[in-house]
Design a protein around this motif. Structure first.
Motif, PDB file in Angstrom:
ATOM      1  N   SER A   1       0.835  -1.130   0.033  1.00 57.29           N
ATOM      2  CA  SER A   1       0.013  -0.029  -0.108  1.00 57.29           C
ATOM      3  C   SER A   1       0.965   1.395  -0.080  1.00 57.29           C
ATOM      4  O   SER A   1       1.836   0.987   0.818  1.00 57.29           O
ATOM      5  CB  SER A   1      -0.785   0.053   1.372  1.00 57.29           C
ATOM      6  OG  SER A   1      -1.832  -1.078   1.323  1.00 57.29           O
ATOM      7  N   TRP A   2       0.414   2.167  -0.679  1.00 58.98           N
ATOM      8  CA  TRP A   2       1.080   3.583  -0.627  1.00 58.98           C
ATOM      9  C   TRP A   2       0.107   4.652  -0.753  1.00 58.98           C
ATOM     10  O   TRP A   2      -0.635   4.526  -1.754  1.00 58.98           O
ATOM     11  CB  TRP A   2       1.975   3.667  -1.989  1.00 58.98           C
ATOM     12  CG  TRP A   2       2.766   4.921  -1.825  1.00 58.98           C
ATOM     13  CD1 TRP A   2       3.639   5.402  -1.142  1.00 58.98           C
ATOM     14  CD2 TRP A   2       2.722   6.148  -2.844  1.00 58.98           C
ATOM     15  NE1 TRP A   2       4.196   6.695  -1.509  1.00 58.98           N
ATOM     16  CE2 TRP A   2       3.411   7.132  -2.610  1.00 58.98           C
ATOM     17  CE3 TRP A   2       1.545   6.317  -3.868  1.00 58.98           C
ATOM     18  CZ2 TRP A   2       3.325   8.297  -3.147  1.00 58.98           C
ATOM     19  CZ3 TRP A   2       1.673   7.348  -4.591  1.00 58.98           C
ATOM     20  CH2 TRP A   2       2.672   8.442  -4.203  1.00 58.98           C
ATOM     21  N   GLN A   3      -0.067   5.403   0.303  1.00 64.23           N
ATOM     22  CA  GLN A   3      -1.275   6.417   0.439  1.00 64.23           C
ATOM     23  C   GLN A   3      -2.416   5.527   0.170  1.00 64.23           C
ATOM     24  O   GLN A   3      -2.712   4.442   0.899  1.00 64.23           O
ATOM     25  CB  GLN A   3      -1.280   7.365  -0.614  1.00 64.23           C
ATOM     26  CG  GLN A   3       0.187   8.387  -0.265  1.00 64.23           C
ATOM     27  CD  GLN A   3       0.394   9.577  -0.922  1.00 64.23           C
ATOM     28  OE1 GLN A   3      -0.448   9.777  -2.015  1.00 64.23           O
ATOM     29  NE2 GLN A   3       1.322  10.350  -0.823  1.00 64.23           N
ATOM     30  N   GLU A   4      -3.193   6.056  -0.782  1.00 61.17           N
ATOM     31  CA  GLU A   4      -4.694   5.125  -1.270  1.00 61.17           C
ATOM     32  C   GLU A   4      -4.348   4.250  -2.250  1.00 61.17           C
ATOM     33  O   GLU A   4      -5.467   3.789  -2.935  1.00 61.17           O
ATOM     34  CB  GLU A   4      -5.868   6.299  -1.436  1.00 61.17           C
ATOM     35  CG  GLU A   4      -5.433   7.155  -2.661  1.00 61.17           C
ATOM     36  CD  GLU A   4      -6.408   8.233  -2.842  1.00 61.17           C
ATOM     37  OE1 GLU A   4      -6.763   8.378  -4.117  1.00 61.17           O
ATOM     38  OE2 GLU A   4      -7.103   8.760  -1.968  1.00 61.17           O
ATOM     39  N   TYR A   5      -3.153   4.077  -2.708  1.00 58.92           N
ATOM     40  CA  TYR A   5      -2.980   3.157  -3.648  1.00 58.92           C
ATOM     41  C   TYR A   5      -2.311   1.944  -3.523  1.00 58.92           C
ATOM     42  O   TYR A   5      -1.823   1.725  -2.258  1.00 58.92           O
ATOM     43  CB  TYR A   5      -1.974   3.834  -4.914  1.00 58.92           C
ATOM     44  CG  TYR A   5      -2.477   5.091  -5.291  1.00 58.92           C
ATOM     45  CD1 TYR A   5      -3.467   5.202  -6.367  1.00 58.92           C
ATOM     46  CD2 TYR A   5      -1.924   6.392  -4.765  1.00 58.92           C
ATOM     47  CE1 TYR A   5      -4.082   6.688  -6.626  1.00 58.92           C
ATOM     48  CE2 TYR A   5      -2.326   7.635  -5.372  1.00 58.92           C
ATOM     49  CZ  TYR A   5      -3.262   7.743  -6.187  1.00 58.92           C
ATOM     50  OH  TYR A   5      -3.701   8.866  -6.494  1.00 58.92           O
ATOM     51  N   LYS A   6      -2.336   0.833  -4.432  1.00 59.72           N
ATOM     52  CA  LYS A   6      -1.961  -0.632  -4.142  1.00 59.72           C
ATOM     53  C   LYS A   6      -0.683  -0.475  -5.201  1.00 59.72           C
ATOM     54  O   LYS A   6      -0.913  -0.259  -6.348  1.00 59.72           O
ATOM     55  CB  LYS A   6      -2.861  -1.424  -4.298  1.00 59.72           C
ATOM     56  CG  LYS A   6      -3.731  -1.780  -3.149  1.00 59.72           C
ATOM     57  CD  LYS A   6      -3.030  -2.522  -1.945  1.00 59.72           C
ATOM     58  CE  LYS A   6      -3.837  -3.059  -0.696  1.00 59.72           C
ATOM     59  NZ  LYS A   6      -3.440  -3.700   0.195  1.00 59.72           N
ATOM     60  N   THR A   7       0.345  -1.039  -4.956  1.00 58.94           N
ATOM     61  CA  THR A   7       1.451  -1.257  -5.667  1.00 58.94           C
ATOM     62  C   THR A   7       1.372  -2.987  -6.216  1.00 58.94           C
ATOM     63  O   THR A   7       1.519  -3.735  -4.926  1.00 58.94           O
ATOM     64  CB  THR A   7       2.789  -0.925  -5.238  1.00 58.94           C
ATOM     65  OG1 THR A   7       3.169  -1.297  -4.169  1.00 58.94           O
ATOM     66  CG2 THR A   7       2.771   0.565  -5.152  1.00 58.94           C
ATOM     67  N   VAL A   8       1.251  -3.315  -6.991  1.00 53.49           N
ATOM     68  CA  VAL A   8       1.103  -4.914  -7.364  1.00 53.49           C
ATOM     69  C   VAL A   8       2.010  -5.115  -8.393  1.00 53.49           C
ATOM     70  O   VAL A   8       2.610  -4.335  -9.493  1.00 53.49           O
ATOM     71  CB  VAL A   8      -0.194  -4.942  -8.479  1.00 53.49           C
ATOM     72  CG1 VAL A   8      -0.423  -6.329  -8.617  1.00 53.49           C
ATOM     73  CG2 VAL A   8      -1.377  -4.619  -7.140  1.00 53.49           C
ATOM     74  N   LYS A   9       2.758  -6.441  -8.298  1.00 50.25           N
ATOM     75  CA  LYS A   9       3.922  -6.803  -9.079  1.00 50.25           C
ATOM     76  C   LYS A   9       3.328  -7.123 -10.513  1.00 50.25           C
ATOM     77  O   LYS A   9       2.208  -7.824 -10.693  1.00 50.25           O
ATOM     78  CB  LYS A   9       4.333  -7.985  -8.513  1.00 50.25           C
ATOM     79  CG  LYS A   9       5.292  -7.822  -7.200  1.00 50.25           C
ATOM     80  CD  LYS A   9       5.656  -9.311  -6.949  1.00 50.25           C
ATOM     81  CE  LYS A   9       6.433  -9.226  -5.535  1.00 50.25           C
ATOM     82  NZ  LYS A   9       6.981 -10.492  -5.137  1.00 50.25           N
ATOM     83  N   LYS A  10       4.056  -6.730 -11.488  1.00 46.46           N
ATOM     84  CA  LYS A  10       3.577  -6.908 -12.959  1.00 46.46           C
ATOM     85  C   LYS A  10       3.393  -8.442 -13.177  1.00 46.46           C
ATOM     86  O   LYS A  10       2.320  -8.605 -13.863  1.00 46.46           O
ATOM     87  CB  LYS A  10       4.518  -6.632 -13.941  1.00 46.46           C
ATOM     88  CG  LYS A  10       4.541  -5.234 -14.064  1.00 46.46           C
ATOM     89  CD  LYS A  10       5.440  -4.619 -15.284  1.00 46.46           C
ATOM     90  CE  LYS A  10       5.745  -2.950 -15.265  1.00 46.46           C
ATOM     91  NZ  LYS A  10       6.574  -2.500 -16.198  1.00 46.46           N
TER      92      LYS A  10
END
Length: 200
Positions: free
Chosen positions: A49-58
């Protein structure tokens, strides 16, 4: 003091069971197995999670895309197979309907043939056949009664005529005898007159 200790023990046991259940749920989630919903849940939970976003692996996204496409293809194949089965069943239903219509038509023809009779080369229903047949029987019976009446009437007339003839013959015989007697009487008188004239 005892109450506090008891409360602490209960809280720790509840927290440990909740953690164990969450761990079990996460263990069940996988990117390479389970339903698409479980795979999405796995990606969402394991992503950073980063702020209101989600970082997903490609790699996860590509794997999820491939699995989604595979699932959609399987659904499409199953849908196509189902449509083929439905089309085949619809064809069978149409064939059965046609067979049923033919059978129904043959049954109606058989019933009509069973309920009809042939008279003088004409096909007619049983009630009409019975009506015509009984009409013929009635006419023949009426003719028989008329013949019997005429025969009896003729027989009566014949007897009456024979009786009248016998009476006429009897009267004629009586008349002939009377005429013969008169003739003989007249001859005798004539002979007597001739004999008297000869004497005179």
């Amino acid at each position: 003091m005892f109450k506090t200790l008891l409360f602490t023990v209960l809280a720790l046991s509840y927290f440990s069971s909740t953690m164990a259940q969450t761990a079990n749920n996460e263990e069940k989630l996988s990117l390479n197995s389970g339903t698409i919903d479980n795979q999405f849940e796995y990606v969402i939970r394991r992503s950073n999670s980063w702020q209101e976003y989600k970082t997903v692996k490609k790699t996860w996204l590509y794997a999820l895309k491939a699995h989604t496409i595979d699932s959609l293809n399987a659904v499409h194949k199953e849908l196509n197979d189902t449509q083929a089965v439905v089309a085949a069943q619809a064809g069978e239903i149409d064939n059965l309907k046609q067979s049923l219509a033919v059978t129904k038509s043959e049954l109606e023809d058989t019933i009509a043939e069973k309920d009809s009779m042939q008279l003088f080369g004409m096909q007619m229903t049983k009630p009409n056949y019975s009506l015509i047949l009984w009409s013929i029987v009635g006419v023949l019976f009426a003719l028989l009664l008329l013949f019997i009446y005429k025969y009896r009437n003729s027989n009566t007339i014949t007897k009456h005529a024979n009786k009248s003839l016998a009476e006429t013959e009897e009267e004629f015989e009586e008349h002939r005898r009377n005429a013969l007697e008169r003739e003989q009487k007249v001859r005798r008188q004539l002979q007597d007159m001739i004999n008297e004239q000869k004497k005179g």
